[in-house]
Design a protein around this motif. Structure first.
Motif, short mmCIF file in Angstrom:
data_model
loop_
_atom_site.label_atom_id
_atom_site.label_comp_id
_atom_site.label_asym_id
_atom_site.label_seq_id
_atom_site.Cartn_x
_atom_site.Cartn_y
_atom_site.Cartn_z
N PHE A 117 0.85 -1.20 0.00
CA PHE A 117 0.00 0.00 0.00
C PHE A 117 0.88 1.24 0.00
O PHE A 117 1.86 1.34 0.75
CB PHE A 117 -0.91 0.04 1.23
CG PHE A 117 -1.59 1.38 1.40
CD1 PHE A 117 -2.77 1.64 0.73
CD2 PHE A 117 -1.02 2.37 2.18
CE1 PHE A 117 -3.39 2.88 0.83
CE2 PHE A 117 -1.63 3.62 2.29
CZ PHE A 117 -2.82 3.86 1.62
N LEU A 118 0.49 2.22 -0.84
CA LEU A 118 1.20 3.48 -0.92
C LEU A 118 0.21 4.63 -0.83
O LEU A 118 -0.77 4.68 -1.58
CB LEU A 118 1.97 3.59 -2.25
CG LEU A 118 3.06 2.54 -2.49
CD1 LEU A 118 3.53 2.58 -3.94
CD2 LEU A 118 4.24 2.76 -1.54
N ASP A 119 0.46 5.56 0.09
CA ASP A 119 -0.34 6.79 0.13
C ASP A 119 -0.14 7.58 -1.15
O ASP A 119 0.92 7.50 -1.80
CB ASP A 119 0.08 7.65 1.33
CG ASP A 119 -0.82 7.46 2.53
OD1 ASP A 119 -1.92 6.88 2.39
OD2 ASP A 119 -0.43 7.90 3.64
N GLY A 153 7.49 6.42 18.54
CA GLY A 153 7.04 5.13 19.04
C GLY A 153 5.75 4.63 18.45
O GLY A 153 5.19 3.63 18.94
N GLY A 154 5.24 5.30 17.40
CA GLY A 154 3.97 4.89 16.81
C GLY A 154 4.13 4.42 15.38
O GLY A 154 5.24 4.21 14.89
N TYR A 155 3.00 4.24 14.72
CA TYR A 155 2.98 3.79 13.33
C TYR A 155 2.60 4.94 12.41
O TYR A 155 1.77 5.79 12.76
CB TYR A 155 1.94 2.68 13.13
CG TYR A 155 2.23 1.36 13.82
CD1 TYR A 155 3.52 0.98 14.17
CD2 TYR A 155 1.18 0.48 14.10
CE1 TYR A 155 3.76 -0.24 14.78
CE2 TYR A 155 1.41 -0.74 14.71
CZ TYR A 155 2.70 -1.10 15.05
OH TYR A 155 2.93 -2.31 15.66
N ASN A 156 3.17 4.94 11.22
CA ASN A 156 2.74 5.81 10.13
C ASN A 156 2.42 4.90 8.94
O ASN A 156 3.27 4.12 8.51
CB ASN A 156 3.85 6.80 9.76
CG ASN A 156 3.48 7.67 8.57
OD1 ASN A 156 3.36 7.18 7.45
ND2 ASN A 156 3.34 8.96 8.79
N SER A 157 1.20 4.99 8.43
CA SER A 157 0.71 4.03 7.44
C SER A 157 0.90 4.49 6.00
O SER A 157 0.25 3.96 5.10
CB SER A 157 -0.77 3.73 7.69
OG SER A 157 -1.56 4.92 7.55
N SER A 158 1.79 5.44 5.75
CA SER A 158 2.01 5.92 4.38
C SER A 158 2.48 4.82 3.44
O SER A 158 2.15 4.81 2.25
CB SER A 158 3.03 7.07 4.37
OG SER A 158 2.54 8.19 5.07
N VAL A 159 3.28 3.89 3.97
CA VAL A 159 3.73 2.72 3.22
C VAL A 159 3.51 1.50 4.10
O VAL A 159 4.06 1.41 5.19
CB VAL A 159 5.22 2.82 2.84
CG1 VAL A 159 5.66 1.60 2.03
CG2 VAL A 159 5.51 4.10 2.06
N MET A 160 2.68 0.58 3.61
CA MET A 160 2.38 -0.65 4.37
C MET A 160 2.53 -1.86 3.44
O MET A 160 2.36 -1.75 2.23
CB MET A 160 0.95 -0.65 4.91
CG MET A 160 0.61 0.45 5.90
SD MET A 160 -1.08 0.24 6.59
CE MET A 160 -2.12 0.65 5.17
N ALA A 161 2.81 -3.01 4.03
CA ALA A 161 2.81 -4.25 3.29
C ALA A 161 2.35 -5.37 4.20
O ALA A 161 2.66 -5.38 5.40
CB ALA A 161 4.19 -4.56 2.72
N TRP A 162 1.60 -6.31 3.64
CA TRP A 162 1.11 -7.44 4.43
C TRP A 162 0.65 -8.54 3.49
O TRP A 162 0.48 -8.33 2.29
CB TRP A 162 -0.02 -7.01 5.36
CG TRP A 162 -1.32 -6.63 4.69
CD1 TRP A 162 -2.42 -7.43 4.48
CD2 TRP A 162 -1.67 -5.34 4.15
NE1 TRP A 162 -3.41 -6.72 3.84
CE2 TRP A 162 -2.99 -5.44 3.62
CE3 TRP A 162 -0.99 -4.13 4.05
CZ2 TRP A 162 -3.62 -4.37 3.02
CZ3 TRP A 162 -1.63 -3.06 3.44
CH2 TRP A 162 -2.93 -3.17 2.94
N GLU A 163 0.43 -9.73 4.06
CA GLU A 163 -0.18 -10.83 3.33
C GLU A 163 -1.68 -10.77 3.63
O GLU A 163 -2.10 -10.90 4.78
CB GLU A 163 0.39 -12.16 3.78
CG GLU A 163 -0.20 -13.35 3.04
CD GLU A 163 0.27 -14.68 3.61
OE1 GLU A 163 1.30 -15.17 3.15
OE2 GLU A 163 -0.40 -15.20 4.52
N ALA A 164 -2.48 -10.55 2.59
CA ALA A 164 -3.93 -10.39 2.78
C ALA A 164 -4.58 -11.74 3.02
O ALA A 164 -4.52 -12.64 2.18
CB ALA A 164 -4.54 -9.71 1.56
#
Length: 304
Positions: A117-119, A153-164
């Motif tokens: 995923f890319l913002d 210490g948190g997350y930024n979701s601008s770039v995400m990857a996962w197994e759906a």
């Protein structure tokens, strides 16, 4: 009160966060190979024009040239998207960044794929292979080192990857009206629901670069009030004081030069956005617009 609302969002006896440490691959094929990759983005409202999606798509195609690669945009308005972009609908009740949660639903149709995923507010400037090759449970940016984040210490979701797969379905399934009302951002929702995510800054150091850190010495534009204004408007309004001031300050304070060696993505959280600095940086124009395109194309992206 707000404390009661926050409690409602968290939920009495709320299930524990999903543990990335307990994850095991579930989508390997008969030969033990990982599932195919799909690159996805989310476009909601009028904040970003279709040109933002098309520019992101062009950058991905340039730096991930696999002809079988699919690029999917989840959106409430597919008008103006490149024909090669696969448009899928967003549910009507998920505004702003909450459309990201829908990516984890069964209805999104991503199961059986690895997802990158890319913002939209990012410029692809280099090889994406490291990010695309991720085969772990869940990867996200850390807020540490991103200048305009309010806390470390948190997350930024601008770039995400996962197994759906159903493993991360609760990110969507747990999303209640109370959560939508009282949890400030999708990133905070991820922090509440995903424990032990891999961090890009550790997995692939230097691949994702924060624009404000690299080109503005960590000096952030805008303010919390301006951002909340933008969230209510749902658009970069032409003539808005926030956008005009941001563009002027970016021109006045921005640094020259190129992204650091090895960078693949330059991310623009908060302000400024790529269209505000496209005239300031040759690399933005080269990677985001393309040197061969004329001023008409630039006006299309800027939306002014």
């Amino acid at each position: 009160g707000s404390s009661a609302g926050a409690a409602a969002a968290a939920g009495e006896g709320r299930p524990a966060a999903l543990s990335c440490g307990a994850w095991r691959p579930s989508c390997l094929d008969a030969a033990g190979q990982p599932p195919p990759l799909v690159v996805v983005c989310v476009k909601w409202g009028k904040r970003y024009e279709a040109a933002y999606v098309n520019r992101l798509y062009s950058g991905v195609r340039r730096w991930l040239p696999d002809p079988s690669l699919r690029f999917v945009c989840f959106t409430d308005d597919a008008a103006g998207l490149d024909d090669a972009v696969e448009a899928r609908p967003l549910p009507g009740n998920l505004s702003l960044w909450w459309g990201k949660a829908y990516l984890f639903s069964e209805e999104a149709g991503l199961d059986g794929h690895r997802v990158l995923f890319l913002d939209l507010d990012q410029v692809i400037v280099g090889d994406l292979s490291d990010l695309a090759a991720y085969s772990g449970p869940f990867a996200v940016l850390a807020t540490d080192g991103i200048a305009c984040e309010l806390a470390g210490g948190g997350y930024n979701s601008s770039v995400m990857a996962w197994e759906a797969s159903p493993v991360f379905r609760p990110i969507f399934a747990r999303l209640s009206p109370a959560a939508l009302r009282f949890v400030h951002r999708f990133d905070h929702w991820l922090e509440m629901n995903v424990d032990g995510a891999d961090l890009w800054q550790v997995l692939a150091p230097g691949r994702v670069v924060d624009y404000t850190t690299a080109f503005r010495g960590g000096v952030c534009l805008g303010s919390k009030e301006a951002e909340e204004d933008l969230a209510r408007e749902g658009a970069f309004s032409q003539g808005s004081e926030h956008v005009e001031d941001g563009a002027q300050q970016a021109r006045a304070l921005g640094a020259s030069g190129e992204p650091p060696p090895g960078a693949a993505v330059v991310t623009f959280p908060r302000s400024p956005k790529p269209h505000e600095v496209v005239e300031q940086h040759a690399w933005v124009r080269r990677h985001w617009i393309g040197d061969s395109e004329d001023s008409t194309a630039l006006e299309s992206v800027v939306g002014e």
